[in-house]
Scaffold this motif. Sequence first.
Motif, PDB file in Angstrom:
ATOM      1  N   PHE A  12      -2.336  -4.254  -5.266  1.00  0.00           N
ATOM      2  CA  PHE A  12      -2.055  -5.655  -4.940  1.00  0.00           C
ATOM      3  C   PHE A  12      -1.819  -6.471  -6.210  1.00  0.00           C
ATOM      4  N   LYS A  13      -2.559  -6.188  -7.268  1.00  0.00           N
ATOM      5  CA  LYS A  13      -2.374  -6.914  -8.526  1.00  0.00           C
ATOM      6  C   LYS A  13      -1.014  -6.630  -9.150  1.00  0.00           C
TER       7      LYS A  13
ATOM      8  N   ARG B 184     -10.686   0.420  -6.310  1.00  0.00           N
ATOM      9  CA  ARG B 184      -9.988  -0.064  -7.500  1.00  0.00           C
ATOM     10  C   ARG B 184      -8.500   0.203  -7.406  1.00  0.00           C
ATOM     11  N   ARG B 185      -8.145   1.357  -6.840  1.00  0.00           N
ATOM     12  CA  ARG B 185      -6.723   1.698  -6.680  1.00  0.00           C
ATOM     13  C   ARG B 185      -6.030   0.685  -5.777  1.00  0.00           C
ATOM     14  N   ILE B 186      -6.709   0.309  -4.678  1.00  0.00           N
ATOM     15  CA  ILE B 186      -6.152  -0.662  -3.745  1.00  0.00           C
ATOM     16  C   ILE B 186      -5.969  -2.014  -4.419  1.00  0.00           C
ATOM     17  N   VAL B 187      -6.990  -2.456  -5.133  1.00  0.00           N
ATOM     18  CA  VAL B 187      -6.911  -3.745  -5.831  1.00  0.00           C
ATOM     19  C   VAL B 187      -5.769  -3.733  -6.843  1.00  0.00           C
TER      20      VAL B 187
ATOM     21  N   LEU C  22       0.815  -1.218   0.000  1.00  0.00           N
ATOM     22  CA  LEU C  22       0.000   0.000   0.000  1.00  0.00           C
ATOM     23  C   LEU C  22       0.842   1.258   0.000  1.00  0.00           C
ATOM     24  N   GLY C  23       2.083   1.131   0.477  1.00  0.00           N
ATOM     25  CA  GLY C  23       2.953   2.294   0.523  1.00  0.00           C
ATOM     26  C   GLY C  23       2.659   3.236   1.659  1.00  0.00           C
TER      27      GLY C  23
ATOM     28  N   GLY D 225       0.729 -10.551  -4.750  1.00  0.00           N
ATOM     29  CA  GLY D 225      -0.041  -9.631  -3.931  1.00  0.00           C
ATOM     30  C   GLY D 225      -1.537  -9.855  -3.999  1.00  0.00           C
ATOM     31  N   TYR D 226      -2.035 -10.182  -5.181  1.00  0.00           N
ATOM     32  CA  TYR D 226      -3.476 -10.360  -5.313  1.00  0.00           C
ATOM     33  C   TYR D 226      -3.956 -11.587  -4.536  1.00  0.00           C
TER      34      TYR D 226
END
Length: 233
Positions: free
Chosen positions: A213-214, A207-210, A143-144, A182-183
């Motif tokens: 991870f992707k 969507r940004r979070i997903v 996530l940073g 990550g996903y």
Amino acid sequence: MKTLIKFSFSRFSESYDKEAVLQKEAARILIDFAGDLKGKGVDLGCGTGFLLRLSEWKDMVGVDIAEDMVRFYRRFNKNVVIADMEDLPFRENSFDYAVSNFSLHWADFGKTVSEIKRVLKPEGRFVFNIPVGGSLEAVEKILGEIQFDFVCVPEVLQTLKEKGFLIDDFFVENLQKEFEDGYSLLVHLHKTGVAINTKSSSLSEKRRIVNLFKSHKKPAVLNYKLLFVYASI
């Protein structure tokens, strides 16, 4: 936060029971650490009943804030109530011991300890684990940013002492599970009811979070640094 907890864990009790391998491992460690607890007990944040099902503690009342978790737990033990750990629906001196596995971080620790002290009998035992700082490092790296406000070990021990408990023993264990990317990690978190809290609940933020991870294509290690404590009155 409590509404989020109810929603997350009520949606995922079935998948939680199958996917929560680290929580189940922690339960086994806790049972071994606690030893032979006698009398009537209360399981705080009982979830799907790992402590009940893996131990010989059968005279126990389960407590959980999520309705579907309670429904699942009731398959194994009818003595279970929907309640908040910070406001337990029991009289003073009701239990000989209290146990909790992977649950106390969802509540205000100080308020919960006060309630546990109230419902325990004189010389009662309180054996638990709780994630502390240093947990979910891979998640925060992806996530940073720092997302999880876990308590620190000295804070937990000091709170117990202030509430009138004696610390008989404690140790820290780091539990880990590796995922291929990550996903895969995100899916596991989702299935075990762990919400990735963000500053916004908008669709674009989700969507940004997903996507974060992707985009993490290499192995990701899920870790929980767990403090195990055996305390008494």
